[in-house]
Design an enzyme around this catalytic site. Structure first.
Site, mmCIF file in Angstrom:
data_model
loop_
_atom_site.group_PDB
_atom_site.id
_atom_site.type_symbol
_atom_site.label_atom_id
_atom_site.label_comp_id
_atom_site.label_asym_id
_atom_site.label_seq_id
_atom_site.Cartn_x
_atom_site.Cartn_y
_atom_site.Cartn_z
ATOM 1 N N CYS A 130 0.813 -1.217 0.000
ATOM 2 C CA CYS A 130 0.000 0.000 0.000
ATOM 3 C C CYS A 130 0.848 1.270 0.000
ATOM 4 O O CYS A 130 0.552 2.225 -0.732
ATOM 5 C CB CYS A 130 -0.947 -0.001 1.201
ATOM 6 S SG CYS A 130 -0.145 -0.374 2.779
ATOM 7 N N HIS A 243 -3.153 6.581 4.188
ATOM 8 C CA HIS A 243 -1.708 6.660 4.421
ATOM 9 C C HIS A 243 -1.181 7.998 3.900
ATOM 10 O O HIS A 243 -1.584 8.475 2.829
ATOM 11 C CB HIS A 243 -0.970 5.552 3.676
ATOM 12 C CG HIS A 243 -1.140 4.186 4.274
ATOM 13 N ND1 HIS A 243 -1.851 3.933 5.429
ATOM 14 C CD2 HIS A 243 -0.663 2.968 3.850
ATOM 15 C CE1 HIS A 243 -1.807 2.640 5.690
ATOM 16 N NE2 HIS A 243 -1.096 2.041 4.749
#
Length: 340
Positions: A130, A243
């Protein structure tokens, strides 16, 4: 023409998001199968306005299915992915199992779509980590213009990257701060995550880096360019989804921040929000549920000859996992299946 698509791990965070995104992007499907472990057999999951009951992954026959999106972790993938691939069903795997296999393409469609041709080797395509996925979307167009020598990245990664257990632990610890006698200790993470940050994701390696940091190095080289040097510090933060990354880039050639801003604005998968004023940047809360990788705080780094700093934010359950997998499926459908 529609395809037959199976989603393995359909009851997990990423699996459910895969189903959501397939529906949102109107991926051409004739049939969708939601697969899960036997203990989750019969659990209902949503696919657009439909409700699907999960089927047993262990006994599922992949013969005649076109694409299988896997979100079940490396151990289960090791068992089931080759079985699916042997039937001619393309496996798009979200685990780390095949990412570093030279025979398996590791793809971010905005960055290295031509790597799709490597699917023939094993009928498996790997989805990147990710934290890597969103970073390379930003790096690639800048690399094409000025050639990147070195990247220094610090990540601020949400607890959803650790799965449902990570989300639950942050929630329970936060509640426990305000309710005497209901304090919750650390189990999913090595230390308390509520109102804290933890500079440790995945296991430690011999050189002192964590495996999450090593993944960013290895995957950036495989996806973008083997010559790029990368050093990373990966940190878990008390954010549920999204994120963030502070990325310092050193180029071979000078790249003006205004030109960099223009390049990024015109690049696929990126939205630039960069005003030098209060709130003129994107934070994780604002990126949740969005397909884009957001770039802010673009500015020259005066400490090196050819340097830039950027701030990069994305929904890790989407671009960092489910969305990228669906984009790979779209790429495969357009370039391979339609040509049949």
């Amino acid at each position: 023409m529609g395809y037959r698509v199976a989603v393995a791990g359909a009851t997990g965070n990423v699996g459910r998001e895969m189903l959501n995104i397939l529906a949102e992007r109107q991926f051409p499907v004739d049939e969708v199968a939601a697969l899960a472990s036997r203990k989750s057999l019969g659990t209902e999951v949503s696919f657009g306005d439909k409700t699907l009951k999960t089927k047993d992954l262990d006994t599922f026959d992949f013969e005649g299915w076109d694409i299988a999106l896997f979100a079940i972790g490396s151990e289960a993938t090791k068992q089931y992915a080759p079985r699916a691939a042997q039937t001619g069903c393309l496996v798009i795997d979200n685990s780390s199992l095949y990412r570093y296999d030279p025979a398996v393409p590791l793809i971010v469609p905005e960055v290295n779509a031509d790597a799709i041709d490597g699917y023939r080797n094993k009928m498996i395509i790997a989805n990147p980590n990710c934290s890597t996925a969103q970073m390379v979307v930003a790096l690639k167009p800048l690399h094409e213009r000025a050639r990147i020598k070195r990247v220094v990245v610090s990540t601020y990664q949400s607890v959803s990257g650790a799965g449902k257990g990570g989300i639950d632990e942050l929630w329970d610890q936060t509640k426990g701060m305000y309710v005497p006698g209901q304090e919750v200790g650390a189990s999913e993470f090595t230390k308390q995550i509520a109102f804290n940050v933890i500079p440790h994701i995945d296991v430690f390696m011999e050189d002192g880096s964590t495996k999450e940091e090593w993944k960013m190095v290895a995957e950036t080289k495989k996806i973008v360019d083997t010559s790029i040097k990368v050093t990373a510090t990966c940190v878990r933060v008390p954010v549920f989804v999204g994120h963030s990354e502070a990325i310092n880039i050193e180029f071979e050639e000078f790249l003006d921040e205004e030109e960099a801003r223009d390049i990024l604005r015109q690049s696929p998968g990126i939205l630039v929000v960069d005003k030098r004023e209060d709130g003129g940047y994107v934070t994780p809360v604002e990126c949740v549920g969005d397909f884009a990788t957001f770039i802010s705080r673009i500015r020259q780094d005066s400490t090196v000859e050819n340097g830039l700093n950027i701030w990069c934010v994305s929904d890790n359950l989407r671009k960092g996992a489910a969305l990228n997998a669906v984009q790979i499926a779209e790429l495969y459908g357009n370039r391979v299946l339609q040509k049949g």
